[in-house]
Design an enzyme around this catalytic site. Structure first.
Site, PDB file in Angstrom:
ATOM      1  N   LYS A 100      50.798  56.562  35.811  1.00 51.77           N
ATOM      2  CA  LYS A 100      50.566  56.897  37.223  1.00 51.77           C
ATOM      3  C   LYS A 100      49.343  57.793  37.337  1.00 51.77           C
ATOM      4  CE  LYS A 100      51.423  59.919  40.430  1.00 51.77           C
ATOM      5  NZ  LYS A 100      50.238  59.658  41.252  1.00 51.77           N
ATOM      6  N   GLY A 106      48.609  68.212  34.386  1.00 56.17           N
ATOM      7  CA  GLY A 106      48.489  68.599  35.787  1.00 56.17           C
ATOM      8  C   GLY A 106      48.844  70.054  35.961  1.00 56.17           C
ATOM      9  N   SER A 107      49.312  70.368  37.155  1.00 55.13           N
ATOM     10  CA  SER A 107      49.557  71.781  37.474  1.00 55.13           C
ATOM     11  C   SER A 107      50.919  72.241  36.960  1.00 55.13           C
ATOM     12  CB  SER A 107      49.501  71.964  38.987  1.00 55.13           C
ATOM     13  OG  SER A 107      50.504  71.173  39.576  1.00 55.13           O
ATOM     14  N   GLY A 125      54.622  70.442  36.651  1.00 56.68           N
ATOM     15  CA  GLY A 125      55.208  70.417  35.306  1.00 56.68           C
ATOM     16  C   GLY A 125      56.648  70.921  35.321  1.00 56.68           C
ATOM     17  N   GLU A 146      50.784  69.284  29.681  1.00 56.13           N
ATOM     18  CA  GLU A 146      49.478  69.934  29.502  1.00 56.13           C
ATOM     19  C   GLU A 146      49.133  70.500  30.865  1.00 56.13           C
ATOM     20  OE1 GLU A 146      47.931  70.156  26.695  1.00 56.13           O
ATOM     21  OE2 GLU A 146      49.186  68.754  25.590  1.00 56.13           O
ATOM     22  N   CYS A 181      40.308  71.871  33.028  1.00 56.57           N
ATOM     23  CA  CYS A 181      41.467  72.698  32.670  1.00 56.57           C
ATOM     24  C   CYS A 181      41.079  73.833  31.722  1.00 56.57           C
ATOM     25  CB  CYS A 181      42.556  71.846  32.059  1.00 56.57           C
ATOM     26  SG  CYS A 181      42.004  70.928  30.631  1.00 56.57           S
ATOM     27  N   GLU A 234      44.880  80.220  38.709  1.00 61.07           N
ATOM     28  CA  GLU A 234      43.896  79.184  38.382  1.00 61.07           C
ATOM     29  C   GLU A 234      43.307  78.653  39.680  1.00 61.07           C
ATOM     30  OE1 GLU A 234      45.320  75.326  37.179  1.00 61.07           O
ATOM     31  OE2 GLU A 234      43.736  75.186  35.692  1.00 61.07           O
TER      32      GLU A 234
HETATM   33  P1  NAD Z   1      48.921  68.031  40.084  1.00 62.46           P
HETATM   34  O1  NAD Z   1      49.957  68.689  39.263  1.00 62.46           O
HETATM   35  O2  NAD Z   1      48.909  68.260  41.538  1.00 62.46           O
HETATM   36  O3  NAD Z   1      49.026  66.439  39.909  1.00 62.46           O
HETATM   37  C1  NAD Z   1      49.026  65.843  38.640  1.00 62.46           C
HETATM   38  C2  NAD Z   1      49.732  64.515  38.734  1.00 62.46           C
HETATM   39  O4  NAD Z   1      51.083  64.739  39.084  1.00 62.46           O
HETATM   40  C3  NAD Z   1      49.161  63.567  39.788  1.00 62.46           C
HETATM   41  O5  NAD Z   1      49.166  62.255  39.294  1.00 62.46           O
HETATM   42  C4  NAD Z   1      50.152  63.709  40.919  1.00 62.46           C
HETATM   43  O6  NAD Z   1      50.226  62.573  41.753  1.00 62.46           O
HETATM   44  C5  NAD Z   1      51.451  63.897  40.155  1.00 62.46           C
HETATM   45  N1  NAD Z   1      52.516  64.514  40.940  1.00 62.46           N
HETATM   46  C6  NAD Z   1      52.392  65.316  42.030  1.00 62.46           C
HETATM   47  N2  NAD Z   1      53.619  65.651  42.497  1.00 62.46           N
HETATM   48  C7  NAD Z   1      54.519  65.065  41.686  1.00 62.46           C
HETATM   49  C8  NAD Z   1      55.943  65.054  41.642  1.00 62.46           C
HETATM   50  N3  NAD Z   1      56.690  65.691  42.539  1.00 62.46           N
HETATM   51  N4  NAD Z   1      56.536  64.350  40.653  1.00 62.46           N
HETATM   52  C9  NAD Z   1      55.804  63.697  39.721  1.00 62.46           C
HETATM   53  N5  NAD Z   1      54.463  63.664  39.722  1.00 62.46           N
HETATM   54  C10 NAD Z   1      53.829  64.343  40.699  1.00 62.46           C
HETATM   55  O7  NAD Z   1      47.544  68.387  39.403  1.00 62.46           O
HETATM   56  P2  NAD Z   1      46.083  67.969  39.842  1.00 62.46           P
HETATM   57  O8  NAD Z   1      45.768  68.721  41.083  1.00 62.46           O
HETATM   58  O9  NAD Z   1      45.958  66.475  39.853  1.00 62.46           O
HETATM   59  O10 NAD Z   1      45.213  68.498  38.607  1.00 62.46           O
HETATM   60  C11 NAD Z   1      44.849  69.808  38.475  1.00 62.46           C
HETATM   61  C12 NAD Z   1      45.733  70.537  37.494  1.00 62.46           C
HETATM   62  O11 NAD Z   1      45.760  69.859  36.249  1.00 62.46           O
HETATM   63  C13 NAD Z   1      45.207  71.921  37.174  1.00 62.46           C
HETATM   64  O12 NAD Z   1      46.253  72.843  37.125  1.00 62.46           O
HETATM   65  C14 NAD Z   1      44.584  71.754  35.796  1.00 62.46           C
HETATM   66  O13 NAD Z   1      44.453  72.900  35.036  1.00 62.46           O
HETATM   67  C15 NAD Z   1      45.508  70.776  35.175  1.00 62.46           C
HETATM   68  N6  NAD Z   1      44.854  70.103  34.055  1.00 62.46           N
HETATM   69  C16 NAD Z   1      45.265  70.405  32.776  1.00 62.46           C
HETATM   70  C17 NAD Z   1      44.653  69.801  31.677  1.00 62.46           C
HETATM   71  C18 NAD Z   1      45.095  70.081  30.252  1.00 62.46           C
HETATM   72  O14 NAD Z   1      44.715  69.341  29.347  1.00 62.46           O
HETATM   73  N7  NAD Z   1      45.885  71.097  30.000  1.00 62.46           N
HETATM   74  C19 NAD Z   1      43.609  68.896  31.893  1.00 62.46           C
HETATM   75  C20 NAD Z   1      43.198  68.638  33.201  1.00 62.46           C
HETATM   76  C21 NAD Z   1      43.844  69.235  34.279  1.00 62.46           C
END
Ligand code: NAD
Length: 492
Positions: A187, A240-241, A245, A263, A298, A396
């Site tokens: 996804k 993601g965030s 997570g 991550e 990130c 962040e």
């Molecule tokens: P996000 O957590 O908003 O979204 C990430 C993914 O999760 C998207 O595909 C989103 O559609 C999905 N998602 C959202 N709500 C959900 C739910 N309720 N259930 C399941 N999936 C859901 O993050 P973002 O805004 O897309 O990305 C930014 C974040 O990602 C920042 O915090 C950044 O630090 C982190 N990030 C971490 C790394 C790493 O390797 N550690 C790399 C890149 C980004």
């Protein structure tokens, strides 16, 4: 190259469907979502807005393919051939993929070309080359016993990825999961689905059997949640965030206890001691280490800790670099900072600027939206002097904002560096080898750079400690997330 980019940027992008069981399908509800290009704020195309029924279909297709065994039971050397072909096709289409991705999420093309198709191809190649070289084990048992440890694919892996580097981060999960013999349902994020839909096409062309790789696009709260709660997914690999997570861990607890690998974000300290080997180089690399991709990285070094005796001089050099970085059209090869990925994210970034000013931070440069006349979402690289108790030191931002905090001693630098809930990346700039090693040992982070910032390749793991996550992407270690160990205990 610029001519070719300019041709590709005008191509129309047709409305996108879901990729399930080796075929394009409309979502059961027929719902779609607009894709807004951050370059100029216009509608680029639509993607399918998948619901629970679509997720069910994708998981069924993935499970069916896994049980059938044409991939999961194929000899590793056979899987290797297909994965190498995927890498080759990504490379062949690299410029097309990079331009499409930039139109979707706004990353500057000079970076996107390397970090997206370039990196993804390398990752597929790395795990392709690995998979026929990892062995099971023979345990050191008593003489009358043969103890074997088999490594087996687990089943259906769901990968949920963010919008900042969709292909690179997607490949970090898809490539080892496929190499190990699993089926995958991916996804992408709402704001960066297009290149990963193309990847589905590439995988099919490379000969990946149908159902082994599926892509469902849509809203996190609907299709992401359906994946999280699904009873037939074995592993959930997420980038993601932290807030999402946490939800994924809850989904796992409420459903089938699927393994969840996270991550997450960072608030990474970049620590510059007065004995930095080359101040100009450090200022340049540090500025690039936060401002490329408009700070949406990130591992970005968003907290710059600088020894007091060089605070002013170093901050002035940083401002000098920031003010000469070229912000603008991400499809110009010379652009160094592209668009912020969405209007909502830009609003969030500007909100942090306002908050910092209210808290009494000192704005050295930037802080404003620019190029509004283009309709796109652009922001000046921004540098604040802050105190460790301010919001910018803790949260962040995920935008082009650097916060400088002065320190007086190594001990104080370490204390400030570790005073965060996160633990993803970090850096130390010093000519003192012993100090560099002390800092490597004592900084609580998954990565410590020394006299550089941000470099890495597939040979080393990337993962966080504390609230930056669990598990690692990349390197041989990442394979462990996608295999089960099975013991055979044989009496001789
Ligand atoms: P996000 O957590 O908003 O979204 C990430 C993914 O999760 C998207 O595909 C989103 O559609 C999905 N998602 C959202 N709500 C959900 C739910 N309720 N259930 C399941 N999936 C859901 O993050 P973002 O805004 O897309 O990305 C930014 C974040 O990602 C920042 O915090 C950044 O630090 C982190 N990030 C971490 C790394 C790493 O390797 N550690 C790399 C890149 C980004």
């Amino acid at each position: 190259m610029q001519d070719k980019i300019d041709q590709l940027r005008t191509l129309s992008v047709s409305p996108q469907a879901l990729f399930i069981g080796g075929a394009w399908r409309q979502p059961v509800s027929s719902a779609t979502m607009d894709v807004i290009s951050p370059i100029d704020g216009t509608r680029l195309t639509t993607i399918a807005d998948a619901g629970k029924e679509d997720v069910d279909l994708a998981v069924k297709a993935a499970r069916h393919a896994f049980e059938k065994g044409s991939w999961s039971k194929a000899a590793p050397a056979e899987r290797k051939k297909v994965l190498l072909k995927i890498a080759e096709l990504i490379e062949k289409n690299a410029l097309e993929l990079a331009v499409l991705g930039v139109r979707d999420n706004g990353t500057e093309i000079s970076m996107a070309l390397k970090a997206e198709p370039g990196s993804a191809a390398g990752t597929f190649r790395y795990y392709a080359e690995t998979i026929d070289k990892v062995y099971g084990e023979i345990a050191p048992t008593a003489e009358n016993i043969l103890g074997l440890v088999h490594r087996e694919p687990i089943g259906v892996v769901a990968a949920i990825v963010p919008w900042n580097f969709p292909m690179m981060i997607g490949a970090w999960k898809i490539a080892p999961a496929l190499a190990a013999g699993n089926s995958v349902v991916l996804k992408p994020a709402e704001g960066a689905s297009l290149t990963l839909l193309k990847l589905a096409e590439i995988c099919a062309e490379a000969g990946l059997p149908e159902g082994v790789f599926n892509v469902v696009t849509g809203r996190g709260a609907v299709c992401g949640e359906a994946l999280g709660l699904h009873m037939d997914i074995d592993v959930l690999a997420f980038t993601g965030s932290g807030s999402i997570g946490r939800r994924l861990l809850e989904y796992s607890a409420r459903s089938n206890l699927k393994r969840v690998y996270l991550e997450l974000g960072g608030k990474s300290p970049n620590i510059v001691f007065a004995d930095v080997p080359d101040m100009d180089e450090a200022a340049k690399v540090s500025a690039y280490g936060i401002f490329r991709n408009a700070g949406q990285v990130c591992v970005a070094g968003s907290r710059l800790l600088v020894e007091k005796s060089i605070h002013q001089a170093f901050a002035e050099k940083l401002v000098g670099v920031a003010e000469t970085m070229k912000v603008g059209d991400p499809l110009q090869f010379s652009t160094e900072i592209g668009a912020v990925s969405s209007e909502a994210q830009l609003g969030k970034d500007l909100g942090y600027v306002e908050q910092a000013l209210v808290e009494g931070a000192f704005l050295r440069t930037g802080g404003k939206r620019i190029l509004g006349e283009t309709g796109g979402f652009y922001m000046q690289p921004t540098i604040f002097d802050i105190r460790p108790d301010m919001t910018l030191a803790r949260e962040e931002v995920f935008g082009p904002i650097l916060s400088i905090i002065p320190f007086e001693s190594e001990a104080e630098a370490l204390e400030i560096a570790n005073a965060t809930d996160y633990g993803l990346a970090s850096a130390v700039w010093t000519s003192n080898l012993s100090r560099a090693h002390r800092m490597i040992r004592n900084i609580r982070a998954g990565v410590v750079h020394v006299n550089t910032y941000g470099g890495a390749d597939n040979t080393v793991p990337l993962g966080g400690v504390k609230q930056s996550g669990n598990g690692h992407d990349k390197s041989l270690h990442a394979l462990d997330k996608y295999v089960d160990l099975k013991t055979a205990w044989i009496k001789l």
